[in-house]
Design an enzyme around this catalytic site. Structure first.
Site, PDB file in Angstrom:
ATOM      1  N   ASN A 273      -4.057  13.282  -1.256  1.00 49.31           N
ATOM      2  CA  ASN A 273      -5.632  13.046  -1.782  1.00 49.31           C
ATOM      3  C   ASN A 273      -6.560  14.494  -1.159  1.00 49.31           C
ATOM      4  O   ASN A 273      -6.760  15.099  -1.501  1.00 49.31           O
ATOM      5  CB  ASN A 273      -6.839  11.576  -1.666  1.00 49.31           C
TER       6      ASN A 273
ATOM      7  N   ASP B 266       1.014  -1.388  -0.287  1.00 46.92           N
ATOM      8  CA  ASP B 266       0.345  -0.241  -0.114  1.00 46.92           C
ATOM      9  C   ASP B 266       0.547   1.046  -0.183  1.00 46.92           C
ATOM     10  O   ASP B 266       2.322   1.353   0.047  1.00 46.92           O
ATOM     11  CB  ASP B 266      -1.101   0.216   1.022  1.00 46.92           C
TER      12      ASP B 266
ATOM     13  N   ASP C 101      -5.742   2.560  -2.584  1.00 49.57           N
ATOM     14  CA  ASP C 101      -3.970   2.826  -3.093  1.00 49.57           C
ATOM     15  C   ASP C 101      -3.057   1.179  -2.050  1.00 49.57           C
ATOM     16  O   ASP C 101      -1.945   0.619  -1.535  1.00 49.57           O
ATOM     17  CB  ASP C 101      -3.573   3.644  -1.892  1.00 49.57           C
TER      18      ASP C 101
ATOM     19  N   HIS D 201      -8.001  14.811  -5.377  1.00 45.50           N
ATOM     20  CA  HIS D 201      -7.497  13.233  -6.740  1.00 45.50           C
ATOM     21  C   HIS D 201      -7.008  13.218  -7.420  1.00 45.50           C
ATOM     22  O   HIS D 201      -6.693  12.165  -7.692  1.00 45.50           O
ATOM     23  CB  HIS D 201      -9.022  13.346  -5.915  1.00 45.50           C
TER      24      HIS D 201
ATOM     25  N   ASP E 221      -4.923  10.133  -7.962  1.00 49.41           N
ATOM     26  CA  ASP E 221      -4.987   8.864  -8.785  1.00 49.41           C
ATOM     27  C   ASP E 221      -3.677   9.077 -10.072  1.00 49.41           C
ATOM     28  O   ASP E 221      -3.342   8.294 -10.525  1.00 49.41           O
ATOM     29  CB  ASP E 221      -6.056   9.886 -10.193  1.00 49.41           C
TER      30      ASP E 221
END
Length: 228
Positions: A168, A160, A203, A173, A177
């Protein structure tokens, strides 16, 4: 077919071409001019000579896959239909019409297969990163376990992104991304040949390595991947 059957005539015999054209002068048939360079415009090829680029410019793959039907007249070619030189007009016409219907069914089947492959890819791919998704990962694990070999150990790595929620929250966001895509690319480029990489969601990523034992896995457990 709802539209006329598009037929390409390939012959050096002018009388035979005239005879074929007259036999196929119906509302259900349409003669394609030229040598078929636009292969999508051809349903059936009628030919009495060996295939060559000079007389027929059809895509070989379309012929091989049966996406264009072939009627060979008085020549030993691997064709869908072979007719003798002294065939009747009715035989030629029926051969072209029936073969065109077979070609239509072949095309429908190929289109269905393509659509099925696309849908399967979409169902098993993560839309953001392009990596296999959780469904694909579960399927891969099940297949490897079912077909596993004792002399080839498997290592599962779960990853992760540290403090991903901060990315974020602070950068938005869109940047989050972008970070996911960068890490997905890094994992894929690094492990493309050595393992199977998937995004499980959020993630979280997973890697399946073949031939990696407990010792090697433990030595690599502190490895970190930077998204920069």
């Amino acid at each position: 077919m709802s539209r006329p059957v598009r037929i390409l005539l390939s012959t050096q015999n002018s009388q035979r071409r005239q005879s074929w054209s007259e036999a196929l002068q119906t509302a259900r048939c349409q003669i394609v001019e030229g040598n078929g360079q636009a292969s999508d415009d051809v349903d059936v090829l009628v030919i009495d000579q060996p295939l060559s680029e000079s007389n027929v410019a059809l895509d070989d793959e379309r012929l091989t896959k049966g996406q264009v039907g072939m009627v060979a007249v008085g020549v030993g070619l691997p064709a869908d239909v072979s007719l003798p030189t002294d065939h009747s007009s009715r035989e030629l016409r029926l051969a072209c019409l029936l073969l065109a219907e077979i070609v239509r069914l072949r095309r429908q089947r190929e289109a269905s297969r393509r659509q099925e492959r696309v849908l399967t890819h979409l169902a098993l791919s993560d839309s953001l990163t392009g990596l296999p998704n959780r469904r694909a990962w579960d399927q891969q694990i099940a297949e490897r376990l079912a077909n596993g070999q004792d002399d080839k150990p498997l290592c599962v790595v779960l990853l992760d992104i540290d403090q991903f929620h901060d990315v974020n929250d602070i950068l938005g966001h869109q940047e989050g991304d972008a970070a996911l895509r960068r890490i997905a690319d890094r994992l894929s480029n690094t492990l493309r040949r050595a393992g199977y990489v998937a995004r499980l969601g959020g993630d979280e990523f997973a890697v399946l390595l073949e031939g990696v034992n407990d010792t090697k896995a433990a030595a690599a457990k502190s490895c970190r991947i930077c998204s920069s």
